[in-house]
Design an enzyme around this catalytic site. Sequence first.
Site, PDB file in Angstrom:
ATOM      1  N   SER A 558       0.826  -0.859  -0.092  1.00 30.17           N
ATOM      2  CA  SER A 558       0.028   0.138   0.034  1.00 30.17           C
ATOM      3  C   SER A 558       0.896   1.237   0.049  1.00 30.17           C
ATOM      4  CB  SER A 558      -0.910  -0.064   1.314  1.00 30.17           C
ATOM      5  OG  SER A 558      -1.623   1.434   1.434  1.00 30.17           O
ATOM      6  N   TYR A 571      -2.855  -0.404  10.620  1.00 35.38           N
ATOM      7  CA  TYR A 571      -2.889  -0.647   9.244  1.00 35.38           C
ATOM      8  C   TYR A 571      -1.371  -0.349   8.464  1.00 35.38           C
ATOM      9  CZ  TYR A 571      -4.133  -0.950   4.346  1.00 35.38           C
ATOM     10  OH  TYR A 571      -4.354  -1.152   2.902  1.00 35.38           O
TER      11      TYR A 571
END
Length: 681
Positions: A558, A571
């Site tokens: 990501s 996250y």
Amino acid sequence: MTAETHPVVAELLARSHELGADRRNTNYAGGNTSAKGTGTDPATGGDVELMWVKGSGGDLGTLREQGLAVLRLDRMRALVDVYPGEDREDEMVAALDYCLHGKGGAAPSIDTAMHGLVEAAHVDHLHPDSGIAIATAADGKRLTATIFGDRVVWVPWRRPGFQLGLDIAEIKRRHPEAIGCVLGGHGITAWGETSEECRRNSLEIIRTAQDFLHENGKPEPFGTEIPGYGALPESRRRERAAALFPVLRGLASTDAPQLGHFTDDEVVLDFLARQRHPALAALGTSCPDHFLRTKVAPLVVDLPSNASLDEVVARVKELHQRYREEYAAYYRRHVREDSPPIRGADPAIVLVPGVGMFSFGKDKQTARVAGEFYVNAINVMRGAESVSSYAPIPESEKFRIEYWELEEAKLRRMPVPKPLATRVALVTGGGSGIGRAIARRLAAEGACVAVADRDLEAATRVAEEIGNSDTAVAVAVDVCDENAIADAIAATALAFGGVDLVVNNAGLSVSKPLLDTSASDWDLQHDVMARGSFLVAREAARAMIAQGMGGDIVYIVSKNGVFAGPNNVAYGATKADQAHQVRLLAAELGEHGIRVNGVNPDGVVRGSGIFASGWGAQRAAVYGVAEEDLGAFYAKRTLLGREVLPEHVANAVFALTSGELSHTTGLHIPVDAGVAAAFLR
């Protein structure tokens, strides 16, 4: 069929489907059927006698009108006057092109002359196990007379082609009472004046041979059981098969990459448990369709069922080297100046007592069919040995067909393989969103795909979208469970032979401020993505190293692995962990030819399982936008002003694994439409 389908063609297709649907009648893609009738010559408007015959390739059970070659019968039969003799047999296949009626249709097969020269309106040429058992029996001629009397005539072995067509046509003329013939070492041919009569005659030959073998065959044609060579319990043999398969696939791919198929059919296990199996396997198969798929002989592991895995692996490597040497010697014994070059010396069939059969081919279907053909061959051996002794065609004749220029020409006509052909991919989180898009793209580019997901129903839906089990399978996996991951890799190996390309995509998201993030939030986030991707990569690397064929591991990371955003500590931290795993594993696995790379998407909202599960609402609240506007919000903050979709991430995975970046490892590719703060430094 179309509205304009000729009635004769409709009858031919119906007969072909009925015969081809029952594997007792003929093997997959084996044999051919034909029908003769009157058509219209578009150049004159007059009648013309035509023959419709199954063309090269295809399967009787699924034959369609476009799979038929259509020839003018007068021109085809006129070839008798220009036939130059058996020494120039191959020229006749090219001559058939001048007999075609109109455009389209399939290319005529080598058996076309058999159908056209025989004076019968309908002809079937089939490869039933029972018929080939009689055809390969040492005293097949005597057995044919005993079983059928004057209704079926014996034809000595001759390579398929124009001369064989002449032979059968002459036999029919000399034996007007006959309904067909047994072709030595090969199969059967039957005929009739109507389609129904031809079908009945084919089935009479097949069923009569079956009944004779059943009623007269000795009960143990392969001999008594060898102590210690019996089948392992199902769970143990499948566990052993999954462990062996990557090793065997790597060996079978020495000359060219192969895909694999495994079967532990009772027919195979019983054969390998019997005293006669080494000698019979060494004789090889006989029917041309069989050994073209299975090669001249299989590799047979000569160890008992209870041998350790290490013993089997060590022995199979020795046997593989010996097989290659013997195959090269076989080629040298028979090669002629005009023979095609050797196509590869690796086995297509590997037999392991107590475990089963591993078959290999250029794609999954080819590998599966090779295995099916060897089961046919075992049935043929059983039948022949039960009433006589198995005597396949000579090795020199096998070579003439295996290295036939006509077969070589057929290979040259094959389409160029897709970029990921022969590669086996496993995609975690493949049941939705990015994983689904990646699985679909990899399959579209030629890969076989294991769609892995906690939600097996979702994975199954994606696998079914992709195609049948020759292309994709669904695998249940919880990436937090080491045993479940090992089972998923094993299931992938059992389905396709191993694994070459793994995409670590499974994930979830917890979006909370630091003070609201609990230890359980942190642990869950890291268990699924940081720990889960590590476990998947570790198990996949084991299989890839065992294969010795290199491989690719791709992490879907990501932009948050680089970019620090608010309310995202769990996250973002686990994505940073994944990003560094890419670098660490690239450094460690390079010596094995395994490349490890990452893709850094941003804001993939549409179709995303993560965003649909609450993450989208949480991130929308952080940025003060409506959840339905989140994708557009992310797009506006990018340099390109474009929304990122799952397909864009899939494109990056393909770019990394297609072979164009073969010297790239340890790389992260941004797929974020341009987020300057996430530029890699």
